[in-house]
Scaffold this active site. Sequence first.
Site, PDB file in Angstrom:
ATOM      1  N   PHE A  68       6.589   1.929  -4.248  1.00 38.89           N
ATOM      2  CA  PHE A  68       7.954   2.169  -3.784  1.00 38.89           C
ATOM      3  C   PHE A  68       8.487   3.565  -4.130  1.00 38.89           C
ATOM      4  O   PHE A  68       9.521   3.974  -3.610  1.00 38.89           O
ATOM      5  CB  PHE A  68       8.930   1.099  -4.304  1.00 38.89           C
ATOM      6  CG  PHE A  68       8.639  -0.272  -3.781  1.00 38.89           C
ATOM      7  CD1 PHE A  68       8.915  -0.596  -2.465  1.00 38.89           C
ATOM      8  CD2 PHE A  68       8.075  -1.243  -4.602  1.00 38.89           C
ATOM      9  CE1 PHE A  68       8.636  -1.867  -1.965  1.00 38.89           C
ATOM     10  CE2 PHE A  68       7.792  -2.510  -4.110  1.00 38.89           C
ATOM     11  CZ  PHE A  68       8.069  -2.824  -2.797  1.00 38.89           C
TER      12      PHE A  68
ATOM     13  N   ASP B 188       0.851  -1.183   0.000  1.00 41.71           N
ATOM     14  CA  ASP B 188       0.000   0.000   0.000  1.00 41.71           C
ATOM     15  C   ASP B 188       0.891   1.237   0.000  1.00 41.71           C
ATOM     16  O   ASP B 188       2.097   1.142   0.206  1.00 41.71           O
ATOM     17  CB  ASP B 188      -1.008  -0.004   1.155  1.00 41.71           C
ATOM     18  CG  ASP B 188      -0.377   0.110   2.534  1.00 41.71           C
ATOM     19  OD1 ASP B 188       0.831  -0.190   2.666  1.00 41.71           O
ATOM     20  OD2 ASP B 188      -1.084   0.489   3.476  1.00 41.71           O
TER      21      ASP B 188
END
Length: 236
Positions: free
Chosen positions: A89, A76
């Site tokens: 990321f 998430d």
Amino acid sequence: MTDVTQLQSADPTDWPVAPGWQSLVDAFFAGARGRALLAYLQQRLEAGAAIFPPKPLRALELTPPEQVRVVILGQDPYHGRGQAEGLAFSVAPGVQLPPSLRNIFKEMQRDLGTAFPAWPEPGGSLVKWAKNGVLLLNTGLTVEEGQAASHSGKGWEELTDAVIRHVAEGGRPVVFMLWGSHAQSKRAWIPADRGHLVLTSNHPSPLSALRPPVPFIGNGHFGKAREFRQQHEERG
């Protein structure tokens, strides 16, 4: 003044996607699970919750399905203010590198000899990757400030499962990088007979990056992905 770091609307027409994704996204939001998710987001916004990122579907905006060559699956979004930019990321320009992203760059440098952190620029934004065929997809697409996984199980997973299936059932071999047990649980959506390269290891988080059974540092995924892509581009 509008805060550009957080979600402003629960109307998906405010979240553009590439044309190739539109019918899949529309079908999700027209269904019961999608409508319930939008109602939940609206309720949380009206309650004053700070929800990130400002554009939940940005991965689908920047990486059209016909251009996907690699899928990197996250869990998430970052839950710190100003961090999340709608790509797994990735952090917004100027934001300090989170530990997981630092380990991703470290493994790239080890595996490919890529200078760290010279690319991508600036800092930890992976927009360049997204525009070059890397689908940076979280399985959940919104989160509340300071509350990791706060929107887990609210419905996004149904949409992102559909996205994974759509890519996996396409006519092009794709590299899937599944880091950690959460990402690896999605392997069921990737047919074994389509020629995909599925790479698995521990998550790049410092909590698991160096631990068995398959440490992230040293997994060699970036080199394997590059070799796979070069082979298929030569054939194609």
